[in-house]
Design a protein around this motif. Structure first.
Motif, PDB file in Angstrom:
ATOM      1  N   ALA A   1       0.811  -1.221   0.000  1.00 39.36           N
ATOM      2  CA  ALA A   1       0.000   0.000   0.000  1.00 39.36           C
ATOM      3  C   ALA A   1       0.843   1.269   0.000  1.00 39.36           C
ATOM      4  O   ALA A   1       0.496   2.244  -0.650  1.00 39.36           O
ATOM      5  CB  ALA A   1      -0.947  -0.002   1.200  1.00 39.36           C
ATOM      6  N   ASN A   2       1.974   1.252   0.721  1.00 33.52           N
ATOM      7  CA  ASN A   2       2.777   2.464   0.778  1.00 33.52           C
ATOM      8  C   ASN A   2       3.922   2.475  -0.230  1.00 33.52           C
ATOM      9  O   ASN A   2       4.761   3.375  -0.218  1.00 33.52           O
ATOM     10  CB  ASN A   2       3.267   2.760   2.210  1.00 33.52           C
ATOM     11  CG  ASN A   2       4.224   1.719   2.743  1.00 33.52           C
ATOM     12  OD1 ASN A   2       4.905   1.026   2.002  1.00 33.52           O
ATOM     13  ND2 ASN A   2       4.280   1.610   4.052  1.00 33.52           N
ATOM     14  N   GLY A   3       3.967   1.449  -1.099  1.00 35.08           N
ATOM     15  CA  GLY A   3       4.911   1.452  -2.209  1.00 35.08           C
ATOM     16  C   GLY A   3       6.345   1.115  -1.859  1.00 35.08           C
ATOM     17  O   GLY A   3       7.257   1.485  -2.588  1.00 35.08           O
ATOM     18  N   THR A   4       6.571   0.381  -0.767  1.00 35.07           N
ATOM     19  CA  THR A   4       7.934   0.030  -0.369  1.00 35.07           C
ATOM     20  C   THR A   4       8.266  -1.447  -0.598  1.00 35.07           C
ATOM     21  O   THR A   4       9.403  -1.873  -0.367  1.00 35.07           O
ATOM     22  CB  THR A   4       8.178   0.358   1.116  1.00 35.07           C
ATOM     23  OG1 THR A   4       7.287  -0.426   1.918  1.00 35.07           O
ATOM     24  CG2 THR A   4       7.970   1.840   1.393  1.00 35.07           C
ATOM     25  N   TYR A   5       7.317  -2.245  -1.057  1.00 32.56           N
ATOM     26  CA  TYR A   5       7.488  -3.690  -1.250  1.00 32.56           C
ATOM     27  C   TYR A   5       8.535  -3.978  -2.325  1.00 32.56           C
ATOM     28  O   TYR A   5       8.452  -3.455  -3.425  1.00 32.56           O
ATOM     29  CB  TYR A   5       6.149  -4.315  -1.651  1.00 32.56           C
ATOM     30  CG  TYR A   5       6.146  -5.808  -1.842  1.00 32.56           C
ATOM     31  CD1 TYR A   5       5.692  -6.640  -0.835  1.00 32.56           C
ATOM     32  CD2 TYR A   5       6.565  -6.390  -3.033  1.00 32.56           C
ATOM     33  CE1 TYR A   5       5.659  -8.018  -1.005  1.00 32.56           C
ATOM     34  CE2 TYR A   5       6.541  -7.759  -3.205  1.00 32.56           C
ATOM     35  CZ  TYR A   5       6.083  -8.572  -2.197  1.00 32.56           C
ATOM     36  OH  TYR A   5       6.061  -9.926  -2.370  1.00 32.56           O
TER      37      TYR A   5
END
Length: 133
Positions: A19-23
């Motif tokens: 969701a926060n784009g850090t994966y």
């Protein structure tokens, strides 16, 4: 005591990182003994019409099988593989590396360490650019 409540906490971190784009990536590893199934790699993919999905690549000794699932489906697919045959799940994000681990007594823990990856997966970056996340 069941390890599942701890894995639920770990999976929440997986969902947060998407969701926060850090994966960056997720791997199930460290098998118990010599097993046919060696690893499961979980990567984000965009299917037709920019539909987000997770690719689960199961690496066996002689073959690789890929399947596609929603985030919630992936949780249900992966959970039975914990404790048999995998003892660890490693989530790599740009903020930190998060390890779900079962010890010899099958007690679960979550360990956070400095990040291995500086960049999120290409699909996550593309999703950010398209405004999907």
């Amino acid at each position: 005591m069941s390890f599942q409540p701890v894995f639920v906490q770990f999976w929440e971190k997986v969902k947060e990182s998407i969701a926060n784009g850090t994966y960056a990536k997720l791997t199930l590893a460290k098998t118990i003994g010599d097993t046919e199934l060696k690893n499961i790699y979980v990567r984000p993919v965009l299917l037709a019409n920019d539909v987000f999905s997770l690719s689960l690549s199961a690496k066996y000794k002689t073959e690789e099988i890929e399947s596609f699932h929603t985030i919630d489906e992936a949780f249900l697919v992966l959970t039975p593989y914990l404790n048999n045959p995998f003892l660890t799940a490693l989530l790599f994000t740009t903020e930190n590396d998060i390890t779900f681990k079962l010890n010899k007594k099958r007690v679960a823990s979550i360990i956070e360490q400095a990040p291995t990856f500086k960049h999120a997966s290409d699909v996550i970056i593309e999703m950010k650019a398209k405004g999907i996340i």
